[in-house]
Design a protein around this motif. Structure first.
Motif, PDB file in Angstrom:
ATOM      1  N   LEU A  10      10.718  37.264   2.518  1.00  0.00           N
ATOM      2  CA  LEU A  10      11.520  36.174   1.924  1.00  0.00           C
ATOM      3  C   LEU A  10      12.671  36.590   3.269  1.00  0.00           C
ATOM      4  O   LEU A  10      13.171  35.192   4.045  1.00  0.00           O
ATOM      5  CB  LEU A  10      12.130  37.112   0.675  1.00  0.00           C
ATOM      6  CG  LEU A  10      11.460  36.640  -0.471  1.00  0.00           C
ATOM      7  CD1 LEU A  10      12.277  37.370  -1.783  1.00  0.00           C
ATOM      8  CD2 LEU A  10      11.280  35.505  -0.764  1.00  0.00           C
ATOM      9  N   ILE A  11      13.225  37.419   3.677  1.00  0.00           N
ATOM     10  CA  ILE A  11      13.654  37.787   4.978  1.00  0.00           C
ATOM     11  C   ILE A  11      13.107  36.994   6.384  1.00  0.00           C
ATOM     12  O   ILE A  11      14.082  36.405   6.725  1.00  0.00           O
ATOM     13  CB  ILE A  11      14.065  39.214   5.171  1.00  0.00           C
ATOM     14  CG1 ILE A  11      14.656  39.781   3.809  1.00  0.00           C
ATOM     15  CG2 ILE A  11      14.790  39.458   6.564  1.00  0.00           C
ATOM     16  CD1 ILE A  11      15.005  41.079   4.557  1.00  0.00           C
ATOM     17  N   ASP A  12      11.783  36.996   6.291  1.00  0.00           N
ATOM     18  CA  ASP A  12      11.588  36.528   7.723  1.00  0.00           C
ATOM     19  C   ASP A  12      11.763  34.800   7.255  1.00  0.00           C
ATOM     20  O   ASP A  12      11.938  33.752   8.056  1.00  0.00           O
ATOM     21  CB  ASP A  12       9.512  36.795   7.671  1.00  0.00           C
ATOM     22  CG  ASP A  12       9.741  38.015   8.365  1.00  0.00           C
ATOM     23  OD1 ASP A  12      11.135  39.151   8.889  1.00  0.00           O
ATOM     24  OD2 ASP A  12       8.805  39.217   8.385  1.00  0.00           O
ATOM     25  N   SER A  13      10.992  34.324   6.245  1.00  0.00           N
ATOM     26  CA  SER A  13      11.612  32.694   5.784  1.00  0.00           C
ATOM     27  C   SER A  13      12.811  32.412   5.788  1.00  0.00           C
ATOM     28  O   SER A  13      13.169  31.102   5.276  1.00  0.00           O
ATOM     29  CB  SER A  13      10.485  32.486   4.268  1.00  0.00           C
ATOM     30  OG  SER A  13      11.170  33.312   3.757  1.00  0.00           O
ATOM     31  N   GLY A  14      13.448  33.393   5.549  1.00  0.00           N
ATOM     32  CA  GLY A  14      15.006  33.358   5.927  1.00  0.00           C
ATOM     33  C   GLY A  14      15.392  32.997   3.958  1.00  0.00           C
ATOM     34  O   GLY A  14      16.755  31.915   3.631  1.00  0.00           O
TER      35      GLY A  14
END
Length: 275
Positions: free
Chosen positions: A17-21
């Motif tokens: 989720l963080i990687d995809s913002g």
């Protein structure tokens, strides 16, 4: 019982989720006798903001973690820069899963639609060598506010107030045991003071050694074996409303619908009765 879906989020799921913002992350740690904010500045999950439970409160109250009004909460969230824009909000703490449930409860109470707790918290994240960042940043100084993204509504059905507890204690004095009070603190702390009729079952055994939660069926079994009557309405309490939030979250985790969190807890109970 109908289970509350998706309370916990794994470290791998959060990483994606963080990687995809596509999420917002908050650290809602309290460290007794130390600065959780300073620790947050030293090591935090990428993009995380510090949700200061000790400051996001009713400032007119002497109680340590008094729940803020809806208007005050709105202003706090504007300052923090945590819009209610439909994105998932992931809550973690620096000790595992201890005070993150209080942040989870507050966000749910005021109407964030998607809130989850990082399973294992920061210790699990760090043990897997996942990316962290450090350094200070302007905390609670957000200047970019779109009012339409800061709309909130309270959910009072999830919370017990002093007058509710007072009425229930009076009923218990008369032999009515239809509602159970559960204090999930360690026994040594519980013995220093609690609301009347509280049953103590500490929650440590509900978690694995790596601070992740045990399966739902195992947690429910532990609750029942340790005197939590899941056939009754259960109201959680502690000292200041933080561990009670952990207990309330565990009730929702195993599917308990008839549950409430006495956020004022023993600190409020004692103060109001002494007054």
């Amino acid at each position: 019982m109908v289970e509350e879906s998706n309370i916990f989020l794994s470290t791998q799921e959060l990483q994606e989720l963080i990687d995809s913002g596509s999420c917002q992350v908050i650290d809602s740690t309290i460290i007794p006798g130390a600065s959780a904010l300073e620790a947050h500045f030293e090591t935090r999950i990428k993009s995380a903001k510090f949700f200061n439970i000790l400051e996001i409160k009713d400032k007119t109250s002497s109680h340590t973690c008094a729940m803020p009004s809806q208007n005050d909460f709105t202003e706090f969230m504007k300052q923090l820069g945590l819009p209610n824009d439909g994105r998932l909000v992931v809550v973690y703490d620096q000790q595992g899963v201890t005070t993150s449930p209080r942040g989870w409860f507050m966000l749910k109470y005021f109407g964030y639609p998607q809130v989850r707790i990082l399973d294992g918290g920061l210790p699990k994240w760090v043990s897997e060598s996942r990316p962290t960042e450090s350094g200070t940043y302007p905390h609670m100084q957000n200047a970019s506010v779109e009012p339409s993204l800061y709309q909130f509504s309270e959910h009072p059905e999830t919370r017990a107030l002093f007058e509710d507890i007072k009425t229930l204690v009076e009923k218990k004095n008369e032999g009515d045991n239809s509602v159970q009070f559960w204090d999930p603190r360690p026994a040594s702390v519980f013995e220093s003071g609690s609301i009347p009729y509280a049953h103590n079952f500490p929650v440590k055994d509900c978690f694995n050694e790596d601070k992740t939660i045990k399966p739902k069926q195992e947690v429910e079994r532990l609750m029942r074996e340790n005197g939590i009557d899941l056939d009754k309405t259960v109201i959680t309490s502690c000292l200041k409303g933080n561990t009670s939030s952990l207990g309330y979250m565990l009730l929702k985790y195993v599917g308990k619908q008839e549950a409430k969190n006495y956020t004022g807890s023993y600190e409020e109970w004692k103060a109001f009765n002494e007054a």
